[in-house]
Scaffold this motif. Structure first.
Motif, PDB file in Angstrom:
ATOM      1  N   SER A  37       0.832  -1.209   0.000  1.00  0.00           N
ATOM      2  CA  SER A  37       0.000   0.000   0.000  1.00  0.00           C
ATOM      3  C   SER A  37       0.863   1.253   0.000  1.00  0.00           C
ATOM      4  CB  SER A  37      -0.920  -0.002   1.226  1.00  0.00           C
ATOM      5  OG  SER A  37      -1.803  -1.101   1.196  1.00  0.00           O
ATOM      6  N   HIS A  40       2.444   1.682  -3.500  1.00  0.00           N
ATOM      7  CA  HIS A  40       1.522   2.204  -4.515  1.00  0.00           C
ATOM      8  C   HIS A  40       1.282   3.697  -4.302  1.00  0.00           C
ATOM      9  CE1 HIS A  40       0.645  -1.345  -6.765  1.00  0.00           C
ATOM     10  NE2 HIS A  40       0.185  -2.026  -5.725  1.00  0.00           N
ATOM     11  N   TRP A  73      -9.099   3.746 -10.871  1.00  0.00           N
ATOM     12  CA  TRP A  73      -8.827   2.645  -9.942  1.00  0.00           C
ATOM     13  C   TRP A  73     -10.103   2.214  -9.233  1.00  0.00           C
ATOM     14  CZ3 TRP A  73      -9.577   2.114  -4.748  1.00  0.00           C
ATOM     15  CH2 TRP A  73      -8.999   0.978  -4.160  1.00  0.00           C
ATOM     16  N   SER A  77     -11.652  -1.562  -8.730  1.00  0.00           N
ATOM     17  CA  SER A  77     -11.717  -2.166  -7.405  1.00  0.00           C
ATOM     18  C   SER A  77     -12.876  -3.155  -7.305  1.00  0.00           C
ATOM     19  CB  SER A  77     -11.855  -1.079  -6.329  1.00  0.00           C
ATOM     20  OG  SER A  77     -13.092  -0.412  -6.423  1.00  0.00           O
ATOM     21  N   GLY A  80     -11.378  -6.252  -8.770  1.00  0.00           N
ATOM     22  CA  GLY A  80     -10.340  -6.754  -7.877  1.00  0.00           C
ATOM     23  C   GLY A  80     -10.897  -7.365  -6.598  1.00  0.00           C
ATOM     24  N   ILE A 156      -1.944  -0.346 -15.197  1.00  0.00           N
ATOM     25  CA  ILE A 156      -2.367  -0.215 -13.803  1.00  0.00           C
ATOM     26  C   ILE A 156      -3.504  -1.182 -13.491  1.00  0.00           C
ATOM     27  CG2 ILE A 156      -3.469   1.353 -12.148  1.00  0.00           C
ATOM     28  CD1 ILE A 156      -1.918   3.649 -13.497  1.00  0.00           C
ATOM     29  N   SER A 157      -4.443  -1.321 -14.440  1.00  0.00           N
ATOM     30  CA  SER A 157      -5.569  -2.238 -14.217  1.00  0.00           C
ATOM     31  C   SER A 157      -5.094  -3.681 -14.108  1.00  0.00           C
ATOM     32  CB  SER A 157      -6.592  -2.101 -15.352  1.00  0.00           C
ATOM     33  OG  SER A 157      -6.093  -2.631 -16.564  1.00  0.00           O
ATOM     34  N   THR A 160      -3.409  -4.170 -10.760  1.00  0.00           N
ATOM     35  CA  THR A 160      -4.408  -4.168  -9.688  1.00  0.00           C
ATOM     36  C   THR A 160      -5.147  -5.495  -9.604  1.00  0.00           C
ATOM     37  OG1 THR A 160      -4.726  -1.778  -9.905  1.00  0.00           O
ATOM     38  CG2 THR A 160      -6.490  -3.029  -8.822  1.00  0.00           C
ATOM     39  N   ALA A 164      -4.870  -8.617  -6.855  1.00  0.00           N
ATOM     40  CA  ALA A 164      -6.047  -9.082  -6.117  1.00  0.00           C
ATOM     41  C   ALA A 164      -6.196 -10.590  -6.215  1.00  0.00           C
ATOM     42  CB  ALA A 164      -7.299  -8.386  -6.663  1.00  0.00           C
ATOM     43  N   HIS A 216       4.897   0.884 -15.018  1.00  0.00           N
ATOM     44  CA  HIS A 216       3.731   0.000 -14.948  1.00  0.00           C
ATOM     45  C   HIS A 216       3.716  -1.042 -16.070  1.00  0.00           C
ATOM     46  CE1 HIS A 216       2.159   2.955 -12.031  1.00  0.00           C
ATOM     47  NE2 HIS A 216       1.510   1.912 -11.561  1.00  0.00           N
TER      48      HIS A 216
END
Length: 461
Positions: A37, A40, A73, A77, A80, A156-157, A160, A164, A216
């Motif tokens: 965390s 990021h 993001w 989420s 994720g 980034i996706s 992420t 997850a 990224h």
């Protein structure tokens, strides 16, 4: 989301671990997630700190574009969170086939969504930044930066969603390593391309965007390689045909939707709040953006405790041991308080020093120091509320955190911000006072909800 008993067997009541084991369980889960965390958040911190040397206009341009990234993001989420929950359930039931299917469908859903989002963000960059009421002197620079940054959105996706998936099967260290890799490349790239070091061209704000994209791309490649390789606990096969299973995708999104809606409520209201902030001028906007970055790094170390509460409470209640869940909550809260007191003290007693790391503009430093001192006062209720919200989510009550967050920002924060800033005439300080009061009120509400104890009796059939 209901889960059939055929897919997941109901476990026998878990034995109560001793205090040392309980604490070890918490920290084994907390430290990789906490570091990830922080890492990021550090990407945006590094971008802002290095671009901050270029002046207030550059700070605002990068800060507003970063806000757009947060909105993107928020959308992912949902995918994720759904992926984490389903992969964890199937992996725990030793149904590797369905866990792999969840991974494939999550990645496909992310790719479909990101194609649309990237195109819209690139075409609508000027309109998006005008929604934030960006000062005219920052608009052109912001559009240039955002139109470069959108090419990082697909990567980034993938980072992420892949992270997850890995966390769902109990692997929290690989996402941490990926985040570390991204940070190192981003930091070096910023240093080379913003200021033109070692023979590279000095590209200013554009250099920061290019560094973020490059970092990224490498992070996404590493994440996908690990997910598809035998090193992964899932080892998702590449040779398998990847067809979208829409009912399955809807199930993934349905599980994570309350968490995504909570974040989207927040981001939508932030657009209005930033419009108010930006109306007080470039220095006020820059101080706000830098304050958010500094504050974010201070509470990110405690964010891992919220995730630990969600996982450990869910496991305890799944094992029909509500007493163990309460023990975990107490211990997690205790350590979150200890850490928050340290980080909040840094913000309160050394605000000018913290702001000085991010910019050399004296007016911005002095103004931003006021923000950090107010936010330091609210750090403790904010972080304890985070643990309690994680507890409710782990128990299956995902709507309560969403409603508290949405009500807090729309019913408390925004009206008070306009009241203090405009009617009382406090200006930007009034906005920050409203934010502080909102955090205290929301803490009181979630504490009341937790103490009712209904969360201990939620059944997931």
């Amino acid at each position: 989301m209901a889960v059939s008993q055929s897919a997941i067997a109901r476990p026998a009541p878990a034995p109560e671990p001793d205090h040392r084991t309980l604490r070890l369980n918490i920290f084994n889960m907390v430290w990789p997630v906490t570091i990830e965390s922080v890492l990021h958040m550090a990407v945006g911190f590094v971008n802002t700190a290095m671009v901050g040397r270029l002046g207030a206009t550059a700070i605002v341009a990068v800060g507003l574009s970063g806000r757009v990234s947060m909105i993107v993001w928020s959308i992912f989420s949902a995918i994720g969170t759904g992926a984490t929950v389903l992969v964890a359930r199937y992996y725990g039931a030793n149904d590797i086939s369905l866990a792999r299917k969840t991974a494939r469908q999550s990645l496909l859903a992310a790719l479909v969504a990101i194609v649309l989002i990237t195109g819209l963000a690139w075409l609508g960059a000027p309109q998006v930044l005008r929604i934030f009421r960006a000062p005219e002197e920052t608009l052109n620079l912001g559009v240039t930066y955002l139109r470069l940054l959108v090419w990082a959105f697909p990567m980034i996706s993938l980072v992420t969603v892949t992270g997850a998936i890995l966390r769902g099967c109990g692997n929290t260290r690989t996402p941490m390593i990926i985040a570390l890799t991204i940070n190192i490349i981003n930091m070096v790239g910023n240093w080379l391309l913003i200021f033109g070091r070692l023979g590279f061209p000095a590209l200013g704000v554009r250099g920061s965007a290019i560094a973020t994209i490059t970092a990224h791309v490498v992070g996404a490649a590493f994440a996908l390689f690990f997910l598809f390789s035998p090193l992964s606990r899932l080892a998702v096969p590449l040779v398998r045909k990847f067809d979208l299973d829409w009912p399955f995708v809807r199930r993934i999104i349905g599980i994570g939707l309350p968490t995504a809606m909570e974040s989207l409520f927040w981001q939508a209201a932030t657009v209005i709040l930033l419009g108010l902030v930006n109306s007080f001028g470039t220095n006020a906007s820059a101080a706000h953006q830098l304050g958010l970055q500094a504050e974010g790094l201070s509470y990110m170390p405690a964010a891992g405790f919220s995730i630990a509460a969600m996982a450990l409470v869910g496991q305890s209640l799944g094992a029909r041991n509500a007493r163990l869940a309460e023990h975990y909550v107490r211990e997690i809260t205790r350590w979150a308080v200890i850490l928050t007191v340290i980080t909040a003290s840094i913000l309160f007693f050394f605000p000018n020093l913290v702001m000085g790391i991010l910019t050399t503009d004296r007016e911005v430093i002095e103004l931003g120091a006021k923000y950090l001192m107010l936010m330091a006062l609210a750090q403790l209720p904010q972080q304890v509320a985070g643990v309690l919200n994680g507890t409710l989510r782990g128990a299956g009550d995902t709507r309560t955190p969403m409603l508290i967050a949405g009500g807090g920002i729309w019913v408390i924060r925004l009206p008070l911000a306009f009241f203090f800033a405009r009617w009382v005439g406090m200006g930007i300080t009034g906005v920050w006072l409203a934010m502080t009061l909102d955090l205290f009120i929301r803490f009181g509400i979630v504490l009341w909800r937790y103490r009712l104890g209904h969360w201990k009796n939620i059944q997931l059939d």
